[in-house]
Design an enzyme around this catalytic site. Sequence first.
Site, PDB file in Angstrom:
ATOM      1  N   ASP A   1       0.846  -1.197   0.000  1.00 40.03           N
ATOM      2  CA  ASP A   1       0.000   0.000   0.000  1.00 40.03           C
ATOM      3  C   ASP A   1       0.880   1.245   0.000  1.00 40.03           C
ATOM      4  O   ASP A   1       1.886   1.314   0.718  1.00 40.03           O
ATOM      5  CB  ASP A   1      -0.925  -0.010   1.229  1.00 40.03           C
ATOM      6  N   ILE A   2       0.482   2.230  -0.792  1.00 40.82           N
ATOM      7  CA  ILE A   2       1.266   3.462  -0.918  1.00 40.82           C
ATOM      8  C   ILE A   2       1.215   4.294   0.369  1.00 40.82           C
ATOM      9  O   ILE A   2       2.086   5.138   0.605  1.00 40.82           O
ATOM     10  CB  ILE A   2       0.754   4.278  -2.135  1.00 40.82           C
TER      11      ILE A   2
ATOM     12  N   ASN B   1     -12.958  -3.211   2.531  1.00 42.41           N
ATOM     13  CA  ASN B   1     -13.976  -2.178   2.698  1.00 42.41           C
ATOM     14  C   ASN B   1     -14.931  -2.254   1.516  1.00 42.41           C
ATOM     15  O   ASN B   1     -14.487  -2.332   0.362  1.00 42.41           O
ATOM     16  CB  ASN B   1     -13.312  -0.800   2.765  1.00 42.41           C
TER      17      ASN B   1
ATOM     18  N   GLY C   1     -15.531   3.197   3.820  1.00 42.25           N
ATOM     19  CA  GLY C   1     -14.229   3.788   3.548  1.00 42.25           C
ATOM     20  C   GLY C   1     -13.559   3.276   2.287  1.00 42.25           C
ATOM     21  O   GLY C   1     -12.360   3.492   2.098  1.00 42.25           O
ATOM     22  N   GLN C   2     -14.320   2.601   1.422  1.00 35.70           N
ATOM     23  CA  GLN C   2     -13.706   2.126   0.170  1.00 35.70           C
ATOM     24  C   GLN C   2     -13.436   3.327  -0.737  1.00 35.70           C
ATOM     25  O   GLN C   2     -14.336   4.119  -1.024  1.00 35.70           O
ATOM     26  CB  GLN C   2     -14.627   1.129  -0.551  1.00 35.70           C
TER      27      GLN C   2
ATOM     28  N   HIS D   1     -10.355  -5.356  -3.190  1.00 36.52           N
ATOM     29  CA  HIS D   1      -8.998  -5.534  -2.651  1.00 36.52           C
ATOM     30  C   HIS D   1      -9.080  -5.938  -1.194  1.00 36.52           C
ATOM     31  O   HIS D   1      -9.985  -5.535  -0.468  1.00 36.52           O
ATOM     32  CB  HIS D   1      -8.148  -4.266  -2.815  1.00 36.52           C
TER      33      HIS D   1
ATOM     34  N   HIS E   1      -6.883  -5.868   2.253  1.00 35.90           N
ATOM     35  CA  HIS E   1      -5.728  -5.319   2.959  1.00 35.90           C
ATOM     36  C   HIS E   1      -5.166  -6.423   3.857  1.00 35.90           C
ATOM     37  O   HIS E   1      -5.912  -7.005   4.664  1.00 35.90           O
ATOM     38  CB  HIS E   1      -6.137  -4.164   3.865  1.00 35.90           C
TER      39      HIS E   1
HETATM   40  P1  5GP Z   1      -9.715   1.386   0.428  1.00 41.13           P
HETATM   41  O1  5GP Z   1      -9.734   2.706   1.142  1.00 41.13           O
HETATM   42  O2  5GP Z   1     -10.437   1.475  -0.906  1.00 41.13           O
HETATM   43  O3  5GP Z   1     -10.146   0.214   1.231  1.00 41.13           O
HETATM   44  O4  5GP Z   1      -8.194   1.097   0.116  1.00 41.13           O
HETATM   45  C1  5GP Z   1      -7.519   1.614  -0.975  1.00 41.13           C
HETATM   46  C2  5GP Z   1      -6.058   1.571  -0.631  1.00 41.13           C
HETATM   47  O5  5GP Z   1      -5.315   1.755  -1.825  1.00 41.13           O
HETATM   48  C3  5GP Z   1      -5.611   2.674   0.326  1.00 41.13           C
HETATM   49  O6  5GP Z   1      -5.054   2.079   1.488  1.00 41.13           O
HETATM   50  C4  5GP Z   1      -4.599   3.473  -0.474  1.00 41.13           C
HETATM   51  O7  5GP Z   1      -3.516   3.913   0.300  1.00 41.13           O
HETATM   52  C5  5GP Z   1      -4.168   2.493  -1.547  1.00 41.13           C
HETATM   53  N1  5GP Z   1      -3.779   3.101  -2.804  1.00 41.13           N
HETATM   54  C6  5GP Z   1      -4.474   4.041  -3.508  1.00 41.13           C
HETATM   55  N2  5GP Z   1      -3.822   4.352  -4.644  1.00 41.13           N
HETATM   56  C7  5GP Z   1      -2.692   3.581  -4.657  1.00 41.13           C
HETATM   57  C8  5GP Z   1      -1.611   3.471  -5.587  1.00 41.13           C
HETATM   58  O8  5GP Z   1      -1.555   4.123  -6.632  1.00 41.13           O
HETATM   59  N3  5GP Z   1      -0.625   2.591  -5.267  1.00 41.13           N
HETATM   60  C9  5GP Z   1      -0.665   1.824  -4.122  1.00 41.13           C
HETATM   61  N4  5GP Z   1       0.364   1.007  -3.931  1.00 41.13           N
HETATM   62  N5  5GP Z   1      -1.657   1.925  -3.229  1.00 41.13           N
HETATM   63  C10 5GP Z   1      -2.669   2.797  -3.491  1.00 41.13           C
END
Ligand code: 5GP
Length: 111
Positions: free
Chosen positions: A28-29, A84, A90-91, A97, A99
């Site tokens: 994750d970034i 999520n 919080g998606q 995906h 985590h």
């Molecule tokens: P969500 O909030 O949808 O459950 O999780 C999305 C996740 O994707 C977040 O934790 C966010 O930091 C990660 N993310 C978003 N854009 C990128 C990206 O371009 N590269 C990587 N490695 N992670 C990303």
Amino acid sequence: MTIFKKIIDHEIPADIVYEDDLCLAFRDINPQAPVHVLVIPKKEITAVDALTETDKDLVGHIFLVLQKLAKELGLSDGFRVVTNNGLAAGQTVPHLHFHLLGGRAMGWPPG
Ligand code: 5GP
């Protein structure tokens, strides 16, 4: 097209830790724990609520990849798998995906 589809297609870089025909795992970034990896299907599925019967084997496969990565990344003390679904949860990226979080103690309930 989501940012994750671009990562799947290797159009934008990511720190990839695992890849096979069905899924991809990358760091994750914006990590929320010492180990924070995202495992995603290569198939474009928006979220848990878009899964169908045809995805059963795919989701099972992803969980075995999560298990393997948890071992390889040294999370023998415990780890958390989070997905999520939808805005209220919080998606932020509409591509399914999971985590994989570990390397620190986790609180409960999650926020
Ligand atoms: P969500 O909030 O949808 O459950 O999780 C999305 C996740 O994707 C977040 O934790 C966010 O930091 C990660 N993310 C978003 N854009 C990128 C990206 O371009 N590269 C990587 N490695 N992670 C990303």
